[in-house]
Design a protein around this motif. Structure first.
Motif, PDB file in Angstrom:
ATOM      1  N   UNK A  79       0.839  -1.208   0.000  1.00  0.00           N
ATOM      2  CA  UNK A  79       0.000   0.000   0.000  1.00  0.00           C
ATOM      3  C   UNK A  79       0.871   1.254   0.000  1.00  0.00           C
ATOM      4  N   UNK A  80       1.900   1.270   0.825  1.00  0.00           N
ATOM      5  CA  UNK A  80       2.779   2.439   0.901  1.00  0.00           C
ATOM      6  C   UNK A  80       3.505   2.654  -0.421  1.00  0.00           C
ATOM      7  N   UNK A  81       3.989   1.594  -1.002  1.00  0.00           N
ATOM      8  CA  UNK A  81       4.702   1.716  -2.274  1.00  0.00           C
ATOM      9  C   UNK A  81       3.769   2.194  -3.386  1.00  0.00           C
ATOM     10  N   UNK A  82       2.514   1.753  -3.346  1.00  0.00           N
ATOM     11  CA  UNK A  82       1.532   2.205  -4.341  1.00  0.00           C
ATOM     12  C   UNK A  82       1.264   3.702  -4.191  1.00  0.00           C
ATOM     13  N   UNK A  83       1.198   4.186  -2.955  1.00  0.00           N
ATOM     14  CA  UNK A  83       0.994   5.616  -2.700  1.00  0.00           C
ATOM     15  C   UNK A  83       2.165   6.420  -3.249  1.00  0.00           C
ATOM     16  N   UNK A  84       3.367   5.917  -3.058  1.00  0.00           N
ATOM     17  CA  UNK A  84       4.554   6.606  -3.552  1.00  0.00           C
ATOM     18  C   UNK A  84       4.529   6.715  -5.079  1.00  0.00           C
ATOM     19  N   UNK A  85       4.193   5.624  -5.731  1.00  0.00           N
ATOM     20  CA  UNK A  85       4.121   5.621  -7.199  1.00  0.00           C
ATOM     21  C   UNK A  85       3.027   6.573  -7.683  1.00  0.00           C
ATOM     22  N   UNK A  86       1.877   6.533  -7.038  1.00  0.00           N
ATOM     23  CA  UNK A  86       0.764   7.409  -7.411  1.00  0.00           C
ATOM     24  C   UNK A  86       1.143   8.886  -7.228  1.00  0.00           C
ATOM     25  N   UNK A  87       1.822   9.188  -6.139  1.00  0.00           N
ATOM     26  CA  UNK A  87       2.251  10.567  -5.871  1.00  0.00           C
ATOM     27  C   UNK A  87       3.194  11.051  -6.969  1.00  0.00           C
ATOM     28  N   UNK A  88       4.131  10.212  -7.347  1.00  0.00           N
ATOM     29  CA  UNK A  88       5.092  10.601  -8.381  1.00  0.00           C
ATOM     30  C   UNK A  88       4.391  10.879  -9.708  1.00  0.00           C
ATOM     31  N   UNK A  89       3.462  10.034 -10.068  1.00  0.00           N
ATOM     32  CA  UNK A  89       2.753  10.197 -11.345  1.00  0.00           C
ATOM     33  C   UNK A  89       1.778  11.374 -11.318  1.00  0.00           C
ATOM     34  N   UNK A  90       1.017  11.497 -10.257  1.00  0.00           N
ATOM     35  CA  UNK A  90      -0.037  12.499 -10.149  1.00  0.00           C
ATOM     36  C   UNK A  90       0.507  13.926  -9.990  1.00  0.00           C
ATOM     37  N   UNK A  91       1.642  14.052  -9.325  1.00  0.00           N
ATOM     38  CA  UNK A  91       2.179  15.383  -9.013  1.00  0.00           C
ATOM     39  C   UNK A  91       3.548  15.639  -9.649  1.00  0.00           C
ATOM     40  N   UNK A  92       3.812  15.001 -10.768  1.00  0.00           N
ATOM     41  CA  UNK A  92       5.119  15.129 -11.427  1.00  0.00           C
ATOM     42  C   UNK A  92       5.516  16.599 -11.606  1.00  0.00           C
ATOM     43  N   UNK A  93       6.724  16.914 -11.146  1.00  0.00           N
ATOM     44  CA  UNK A  93       7.259  18.262 -11.275  1.00  0.00           C
ATOM     45  C   UNK A  93       6.722  19.259 -10.272  1.00  0.00           C
ATOM     46  N   UNK A  94       5.832  18.819  -9.368  1.00  0.00           N
ATOM     47  CA  UNK A  94       5.204  19.736  -8.420  1.00  0.00           C
ATOM     48  C   UNK A  94       5.468  19.387  -6.954  1.00  0.00           C
ATOM     49  N   UNK A  95       5.957  18.191  -6.696  1.00  0.00           N
ATOM     50  CA  UNK A  95       6.130  17.797  -5.297  1.00  0.00           C
ATOM     51  C   UNK A  95       7.554  18.071  -4.808  1.00  0.00           C
ATOM     52  N   UNK A  96       7.635  18.222  -3.495  1.00  0.00           N
ATOM     53  CA  UNK A  96       8.926  18.382  -2.836  1.00  0.00           C
ATOM     54  C   UNK A  96       9.274  17.042  -2.213  1.00  0.00           C
ATOM     55  N   UNK A  97      10.434  16.544  -2.518  1.00  0.00           N
ATOM     56  CA  UNK A  97      10.912  15.281  -1.961  1.00  0.00           C
ATOM     57  C   UNK A  97      11.773  15.592  -0.742  1.00  0.00           C
ATOM     58  N   UNK A  98      11.293  15.218   0.436  1.00  0.00           N
ATOM     59  CA  UNK A  98      12.053  15.415   1.670  1.00  0.00           C
ATOM     60  C   UNK A  98      12.708  14.084   2.025  1.00  0.00           C
ATOM     61  N   UNK A  99      14.033  14.094   2.133  1.00  0.00           N
ATOM     62  CA  UNK A  99      14.784  12.858   2.325  1.00  0.00           C
ATOM     63  C   UNK A  99      15.456  12.858   3.687  1.00  0.00           C
ATOM     64  N   UNK A 100      15.266  11.776   4.407  1.00  0.00           N
ATOM     65  CA  UNK A 100      15.922  11.567   5.690  1.00  0.00           C
ATOM     66  C   UNK A 100      16.913  10.421   5.517  1.00  0.00           C
ATOM     67  N   UNK A 101      18.161  10.651   5.841  1.00  0.00           N
ATOM     68  CA  UNK A 101      19.180   9.616   5.696  1.00  0.00           C
ATOM     69  C   UNK A 101      19.933   9.746   4.394  1.00  0.00           C
ATOM     70  N   UNK A 102      20.934   8.891   4.247  1.00  0.00           N
ATOM     71  CA  UNK A 102      21.761   8.958   3.041  1.00  0.00           C
ATOM     72  C   UNK A 102      21.800   7.612   2.331  1.00  0.00           C
ATOM     73  N   UNK A 103      22.134   7.653   1.049  1.00  0.00           N
ATOM     74  CA  UNK A 103      22.207   6.408   0.290  1.00  0.00           C
ATOM     75  C   UNK A 103      23.606   5.780   0.368  1.00  0.00           C
ATOM     76  N   UNK A 104      23.679   4.484   0.648  1.00  0.00           N
ATOM     77  CA  UNK A 104      24.943   3.779   0.514  1.00  0.00           C
ATOM     78  C   UNK A 104      25.108   3.351  -0.944  1.00  0.00           C
TER      79      UNK A 104
END
Length: 192
Positions: A42-67
């Motif tokens: 469910x969470x992953x589906x929400x993330x995908x929907x958010x990316x598609x529905x709000x492309x170019x309009x959302x702010x991505x807030x990131x906690x942590x760093x990528x290895x």
């Protein structure tokens, strides 16, 4: 990413404005794995929907760093390396907020010898504006203040030479301390 969740913990403790007011009245917080009710598919589906529905309009807030070592396998999120998920979400974002020192500069995870090759997000995301909000954790009111600024004025805050919002990082905390007058007057504790 690689982190301890202290940034999310700090955010939800904001008093000015209250985090609940930010989340319920100012923004649409579609995905936050720490405070959202949904999990797993469910969470992953929400993330995908958010990316598609709000492309170019959302702010991505990131906690942590990528290895980065071993293809990012030291941090798996939603069944794939966090670094892949970060790049995937960033490609549709208007801007990225790097919450905390882990996301802003790498923090403890990026310290030598750094076997995971943990890195700040600006070393991975290079084609988007990145607003760095360092601190371990960042001050809650700074976090909600950045979000409030963006939603109120419809633009990103002015940044200093390190990529931090000038409205919060243009002066040293020492300069704003309510105990500063005692320091300037030379009033120090000599003995307990």
């Amino acid at each position: 990413g690689l982190e301890c969740t202290c940034c999310s913990e700090s955010f939800i403790r904001s008093a000015y404005p209250l985090a609940k007011d930010v989340v319920l009245s100012m923004i649409s917080l579609d995905y936050d794995d720490t405070i959202m009710a949904a999990a797993g598919y469910q969470a992953e589906a929400i993330l995908k929907e958010t990316k598609e529905k709000h492309k170019g309009k959302y702010i991505l807030a990131v906690e942590g760093n990528p290895p980065l070592n071993e293809g990012g396998m030291f941090c798996i999120d939603g069944g794939r390396p966090f670094v892949e998920k970060l790049k995937w979400m960033a490609e549709g974002a208007l801007a990225v907020i790097a919450w905390g020192t882990c996301a802003s500069s790498g923090c403890v995870q990026a310290a030598t010898p750094n076997p995971t090759e943990a890195t700040p997000i600006d070393k991975v995301i290079r084609d988007k504006p990145i607003i760095k909000v360092p601190g371990c954790p960042p001050i809650a009111e700074v976090m909600t203040g950045v979000v409030t600024f963006i939603t109120t004025f419809g633009k990103l805050p002015e940044l200093d030479h390190q990529g931090r919002p000038k409205m919060f990082y243009s002066q040293r905390i020492h300069d704003k301390c309510y105990r500063r007058a005692h320091f300037d007057a030379g009033q120090f504790v000599e003995e307990w």
